[in-house]
Design a protein around this motif. Sequence first.
Motif, short mmCIF file in Angstrom:
data_model
loop_
_atom_site.label_atom_id
_atom_site.label_comp_id
_atom_site.label_asym_id
_atom_site.label_seq_id
_atom_site.Cartn_x
_atom_site.Cartn_y
_atom_site.Cartn_z
N LEU A 86 8.24 10.11 -11.31
CA LEU A 86 7.15 9.62 -10.15
C LEU A 86 6.29 8.44 -10.99
O LEU A 86 5.81 8.82 -12.25
N THR A 87 6.13 7.19 -10.70
CA THR A 87 5.67 6.27 -11.21
C THR A 87 4.13 5.94 -10.47
O THR A 87 4.21 6.17 -9.23
N VAL A 88 3.20 5.54 -11.44
CA VAL A 88 2.11 5.19 -10.65
C VAL A 88 1.69 3.82 -11.30
O VAL A 88 1.81 3.48 -12.44
N GLY A 89 1.51 2.75 -10.41
CA GLY A 89 1.14 1.47 -10.91
C GLY A 89 0.64 0.59 -9.65
O GLY A 89 -0.28 1.17 -9.19
N GLY A 90 0.77 -0.56 -9.98
CA GLY A 90 0.01 -1.56 -9.29
C GLY A 90 -1.45 -1.94 -9.63
O GLY A 90 -1.16 -2.47 -11.09
N LEU A 91 -2.60 -2.01 -9.18
CA LEU A 91 -3.71 -2.48 -9.66
C LEU A 91 -4.09 -1.40 -10.55
O LEU A 91 -5.42 -0.93 -10.16
N VAL A 92 -3.71 -1.01 -11.57
CA VAL A 92 -4.14 0.05 -12.41
C VAL A 92 -4.08 -0.50 -13.94
O VAL A 92 -3.34 -1.56 -14.35
N ASP A 93 -4.86 0.03 -14.78
CA ASP A 93 -5.02 -0.51 -16.08
C ASP A 93 -3.97 0.15 -17.09
O ASP A 93 -3.34 -0.51 -18.14
N LYS A 94 -3.51 1.49 -16.85
CA LYS A 94 -2.39 2.05 -17.42
C LYS A 94 -1.38 2.62 -16.56
O LYS A 94 -1.50 3.72 -16.18
N PRO A 95 -0.47 1.89 -16.31
CA PRO A 95 0.69 2.48 -15.50
C PRO A 95 1.27 3.74 -16.14
O PRO A 95 1.43 3.56 -17.25
N VAL A 149 -3.80 2.84 -1.45
CA VAL A 149 -2.66 3.21 -2.17
C VAL A 149 -1.58 3.32 -1.29
O VAL A 149 -1.54 3.76 -0.22
N ARG A 150 -0.49 2.84 -1.93
CA ARG A 150 1.01 2.95 -1.12
C ARG A 150 1.63 3.98 -1.86
O ARG A 150 1.95 3.80 -2.90
N PHE A 151 2.47 4.58 -0.98
CA PHE A 151 3.63 5.71 -1.58
C PHE A 151 5.03 5.30 -0.82
O PHE A 151 5.32 5.06 0.03
N THR A 152 5.72 5.38 -1.88
CA THR A 152 7.10 5.23 -1.42
C THR A 152 7.96 6.44 -2.17
O THR A 152 7.46 7.26 -2.80
N CYS A 153 9.07 6.50 -1.57
CA CYS A 153 9.85 7.75 -1.62
C CYS A 153 11.46 7.57 -1.86
O CYS A 153 11.90 6.48 -1.62
N PHE A 154 11.92 8.39 -2.65
CA PHE A 154 13.24 8.26 -3.02
C PHE A 154 14.44 8.51 -2.15
O PHE A 154 15.62 8.44 -2.41
N ASP A 155 14.00 8.70 -0.90
CA ASP A 155 15.03 8.47 0.23
C ASP A 155 15.33 7.09 0.51
O ASP A 155 16.18 6.76 1.24
N ILE A 210 3.58 5.71 -6.73
CA ILE A 210 2.27 5.46 -6.23
C ILE A 210 1.67 4.43 -6.54
O ILE A 210 1.73 3.89 -7.97
N THR A 211 1.47 3.51 -5.72
CA THR A 211 1.15 2.12 -6.17
C THR A 211 -0.17 1.70 -5.59
O THR A 211 -0.51 1.80 -4.35
N VAL A 212 -1.21 1.22 -6.41
CA VAL A 212 -2.72 0.85 -6.12
C VAL A 212 -2.48 -0.68 -5.45
O VAL A 212 -2.07 -1.47 -6.08
N THR A 213 -3.09 -0.99 -4.30
CA THR A 213 -3.12 -2.20 -3.81
C THR A 213 -4.33 -2.76 -3.51
O THR A 213 -5.33 -1.98 -3.30
N ASP A 214 -4.52 -3.98 -2.90
CA ASP A 214 -5.73 -4.48 -2.47
C ASP A 214 -6.13 -4.40 -1.08
O ASP A 214 -7.21 -4.72 -0.68
N GLU A 215 -5.04 -3.82 -0.09
CA GLU A 215 -5.48 -3.54 1.18
C GLU A 215 -4.40 -2.50 1.50
O GLU A 215 -3.46 -2.29 0.82
N VAL A 216 -4.69 -1.77 2.65
CA VAL A 216 -3.97 -0.72 3.28
C VAL A 216 -2.75 -1.50 3.81
O VAL A 216 -2.87 -2.36 4.38
N ARG A 217 -1.43 -1.13 3.49
CA ARG A 217 -0.10 -1.73 3.99
C ARG A 217 0.38 -0.40 4.73
O ARG A 217 0.96 0.49 4.13
#
Length: 244
Positions: A86-95, A149-155, A210-217
């Motif tokens: 599980l990755t956590v990234g985007g607009l964060v200081d510590k991916p 926050v945007r969520f992606t899946c391994f499907d 899990i990706t932090v974004t600047d707006e809801v997508r």
Amino acid sequence: MDPNTGAGADGRGAPVGRRLVLGMLGLGAGAMAAAPWLQDRLETALGAVADKDPTGVTGLLPNGGGFRYYSVTSSVPHKDAGSYRLTVGGLVDKPAEYRLADLRALPQTRLVRDVQCVTGWRVRATPFEGVRLSALLDAAGVRPRGKAVRFTCFDGAYTESLTLDQARRPDVLVALKLRDEPLGHAHGGPVRLYVAPMYFYKSAKWLSGITVTDEVRPGYWEDRGYDVDAWVGRSNGRDDDPTA
């Protein structure tokens, strides 16, 4: 046909036969009054069939646990403790990247709420357990520009979204257990999102990013007309009782 996946030459899963559908319908009705172990076996069987069913008909079958099985792809790869990430990234200081063992080692929260699908079915008093999403966001350090926050899946197809305020609610989990057992593949395991107060399409299965974004997508179903804010009883034109 691929004997390992049940897929044909074009990559699609083999359709479910009429005899099997009728048999599952009968089993589903019987399991409503059966012992819990029989209900669990039926859910496992339905999940295995649904994973190789491009028709979606298995999503209509009843079962003792009350859940229906939906996927927007014809098949989903299986992940285990060795292959899951599980990755956590985007607009964060510590991916960060978490293995299943890493997530299990973090403090766990158990919630017992009704599950409400936007199609109408409800499974009452369902225990989910996992890591609060807010804890992963705090560990990553959300930057000031982060608003959603945007969520992606391994499907490989499904996506979802929450505002940052929604994602920080204490009743939003990165779930590892369902009914006090490790999440099985058919229920979105080994890790899924669980958003207790919203319709169940927000609780993305097979969570991988899990990706932090600047707006809801908007996510997969929002792009197809569902409400982005999916509060149970206050969205999608439904008046169901709240789940949380």
